[in-house]
Motif scaffolding. Structure first.
Motif, PDB file in Angstrom:
ATOM      1  N   ASN A   1       0.619  -1.482   0.049  1.00  0.00           N
ATOM      2  CA  ASN A   1      -0.040  -0.058   0.103  1.00  0.00           C
ATOM      3  C   ASN A   1       0.716   1.373   0.150  1.00  0.00           C
ATOM      4  OD1 ASN A   1      -2.711   1.176   0.265  1.00  0.00           O
ATOM      5  ND2 ASN A   1      -1.485   2.110   2.209  1.00  0.00           N
ATOM      6  N   ALA A   2       2.126   1.329   0.783  1.00  0.00           N
ATOM      7  CA  ALA A   2       2.927   2.311   0.946  1.00  0.00           C
ATOM      8  C   ALA A   2       3.650   2.513  -0.626  1.00  0.00           C
ATOM      9  CB  ALA A   2       4.023   2.128   1.825  1.00  0.00           C
ATOM     10  N   ALA A   3       4.006   1.480  -1.346  1.00  0.00           N
ATOM     11  CA  ALA A   3       4.289   1.582  -2.599  1.00  0.00           C
ATOM     12  C   ALA A   3       3.478   2.236  -3.470  1.00  0.00           C
ATOM     13  CB  ALA A   3       4.820   0.292  -3.143  1.00  0.00           C
ATOM     14  N   LEU A   4       2.159   1.574  -3.603  1.00  0.00           N
ATOM     15  CA  LEU A   4       1.154   2.156  -4.146  1.00  0.00           C
ATOM     16  C   LEU A   4       0.828   3.673  -4.116  1.00  0.00           C
ATOM     17  CD1 LEU A   4      -1.535  -0.851  -4.276  1.00  0.00           C
ATOM     18  CD2 LEU A   4      -0.084   0.001  -5.995  1.00  0.00           C
ATOM     19  N   ASN A   5       0.921   4.021  -2.900  1.00  0.00           N
ATOM     20  CA  ASN A   5       0.752   5.632  -2.419  1.00  0.00           C
ATOM     21  C   ASN A   5       1.913   6.350  -3.119  1.00  0.00           C
ATOM     22  OD1 ASN A   5      -1.524   5.199  -1.250  1.00  0.00           O
ATOM     23  ND2 ASN A   5      -0.709   4.884   0.910  1.00  0.00           N
ATOM     24  N   SER A   6       3.178   5.831  -2.868  1.00  0.00           N
ATOM     25  CA  SER A   6       4.256   6.559  -3.504  1.00  0.00           C
ATOM     26  C   SER A   6       4.193   6.828  -5.006  1.00  0.00           C
ATOM     27  CB  SER A   6       5.617   5.868  -2.960  1.00  0.00           C
ATOM     28  OG  SER A   6       6.580   6.592  -3.930  1.00  0.00           O
ATOM     29  N   ALA A   7       3.834   5.679  -5.760  1.00  0.00           N
ATOM     30  CA  ALA A   7       3.668   5.545  -7.147  1.00  0.00           C
ATOM     31  C   ALA A   7       2.650   6.553  -7.480  1.00  0.00           C
ATOM     32  CB  ALA A   7       3.401   4.240  -7.767  1.00  0.00           C
ATOM     33  N   ASN A   8       1.397   6.493  -6.829  1.00  0.00           N
ATOM     34  CA  ASN A   8       0.446   7.273  -7.137  1.00  0.00           C
ATOM     35  C   ASN A   8       0.731   8.916  -7.161  1.00  0.00           C
ATOM     36  OD1 ASN A   8      -2.462   8.033  -7.685  1.00  0.00           O
ATOM     37  ND2 ASN A   8      -2.464   8.929  -5.505  1.00  0.00           N
ATOM     38  N   ASP A   9       1.667   9.163  -6.038  1.00  0.00           N
ATOM     39  CA  ASP A   9       2.111  10.540  -5.715  1.00  0.00           C
ATOM     40  C   ASP A   9       3.101  11.019  -7.068  1.00  0.00           C
ATOM     41  OD1 ASP A   9       0.862  10.677  -3.418  1.00  0.00           O
ATOM     42  OD2 ASP A   9       2.571  10.502  -2.040  1.00  0.00           O
ATOM     43  N   THR A  10       3.822  10.096  -7.353  1.00  0.00           N
ATOM     44  CA  THR A  10       4.901  10.294  -8.725  1.00  0.00           C
ATOM     45  C   THR A  10       4.030  10.794  -9.960  1.00  0.00           C
ATOM     46  OG1 THR A  10       6.377   9.063  -7.504  1.00  0.00           O
ATOM     47  CG2 THR A  10       6.751   9.351  -9.756  1.00  0.00           C
TER      48      THR A  10
END
Length: 390
Positions: free
Chosen positions: A42-51
């Motif tokens: 979930n953290a990785a998805l949030n980071s990718a979404n922010d990018t």
């Protein structure tokens, strides 16, 4: 966020199963491991979404900048319409002037008894509708871009008429010429070529504010569909106001006629002669082996002098201020003419009715003219010579 929701549900389920049983020794290490993995994912998805969000904002900004830059390069109406999704090529409305022989077209129309040019050279305050001249004037408004077999009028500087000899004093009072060495490269001495320029027109298109008669359009999309759209370069004003596409034509050069005023001075009681210069539209055509110049004007000094004296000097002049070479910047010719008293017609104040005995086809003399009955003049001059501009 969906992963967090799932994780929360799992946790609640675990608590529901274990919270009421203090003696439950169930091993949950595997579940905790799954929860940890889900949290990391979930953290990785949030980071990718922010990018991706940041990149999208950057691309949107770049696209806006590129669109503004592209629009800044739009310089004419066809490009403006292409940007709006309507594609067509610009067509120069004056291209046929150099490709077709305007003289041939004019002479074919002017073969009728009524001179076509008379429709366009009336003066204020008298306003004569074109319909008063009958069907002949309708020919003046035929499409100027019809197919005309190309006819080469010849070299512009090849003289049709004998040229004045250069006098030792450089002054020739008889013809008014200053010698053929002045403006020779710039002079239309060929009568056919001179007629093609003198009778030709420059065709233009412009955006004009709408009126009750011409309501116009107020959007670019509608403007891109207008008839004649391919002939205008000026971009459509996108200010929310309504505009119509106005087509108009102007003569290629200035036309001047010079005559002589003759009158008795009130103080000296002597005959006085003064020059008279005026600007009127006139046409030129070939009749057999001769050339004539004609114009329709109101009763004025030019008309009176031409009839009473029997001659005139005419000048046709084209000027391009953007050219540096003298003979390219100044072009044209001067015409020596004598009045044809048979083809000339003097008319009443309605500009239509010929004065009895002074109409076309009836030869008359200056002494026969009662000027109190004359309101307009259709003058026809026989071309006696074409001399250099200058």
């Amino acid at each position: 966020m969906n992963n967090k929701y799932k994780l929360s549900v799992i946790c609640l389920a675990v608590l529901a199963l274990t919270g009421c049983n203090d003696d439950d020794n169930t091993d949950t290490s595997g579940l905790e491991s799954q929860i940890a993995e889900l949290e990391a994912s979930n953290a990785a998805l949030n980071s990718a979404n922010d990018t991706l969000t940041a990149e999208n904002e950057s691309l949107t900004a770049d696209n806006s900048g590129l669109q503004a830059k592209a629009e800044s390069y739009i310089s004419n109406f066809s490009e403006q319409c292409a940007e709006a999704g309507v594609s067509f090529d610009y067509i120069d409305p004056n291209a046929p002037v150099s490709e077709e022989n305007v003289t041939t077209q004019f002479m074919a129309k002017a073969a009728d008894e009524t001179d076509c040019m008379s429709c366009h050279t009336y003066e204020e305050p008298i306003k004569v509708p074109h319909t008063d001249y009958g069907a002949s004037c309708a020919q003046c408004h035929d499409n100027p871009h019809v197919d005309v077999p190309p006819v080469d009028p010849g070299n512009p500087t090849d003289p049709t008429f004998p040229q004045p000899d250069k006098p030792d004093s450089l002054v020739d009072g008889k013809t008014g010429a200053s010698g053929s060495f002045y403006y020779s490269p710039a002079s239309y001495l060929n009568a056919d070529y001179l007629a093609s320029r003198l009778n030709g027109s420059i065709h233009n298109y412009e955006w004009a504010a709408s009126t009750d008669e011409e309501p116009g359009v107020d959007t670019l999309a509608a403007a891109c569909q207008l008839e004649g759209r391919e002939h205008i370069k000026e971009m459509f004003p996108t200010d929310g106001k309504s505009y119509s596409l106005n087509a108009f034509s102007n003569q290629m050069g200035a036309k001047v006629i010079a005559t002589v005023n003759k009158f008795i001075d009130d103080e000296t009681n002597e005959l006085v002669e003064t020059p008279n210069v005026a600007i009127f539209g006139y046409g030129m055509k070939k009749e057999g082996d001769e050339y004539t110049v004609s114009m329709s004007i109101g009763k004025n000094n030019t008309c009176y002098n031409a009839v009473m004296n029997g001659d005139a000097r005419l000048s046709y002049y084209e000027y391009d201020p953007m050219l540096s070479v003298k003979h390219e910047r100044n072009q044209g010719a001067r015409i020596l003419g004598t009045l044809d008293y048979t083809k000339t017609s003097l008319k009443g104040f309605d500009w239509v009715t010929e004065v009895p005995g002074l109409g076309a086809g009836t030869s008359f003399t200056p002494e026969q003219v009662d000027w109190t009955k004359v309101g307009a003049c259709s003058l026809v001059f026989k071309v006696e010579g074409i001399i250099p501009l200058g």
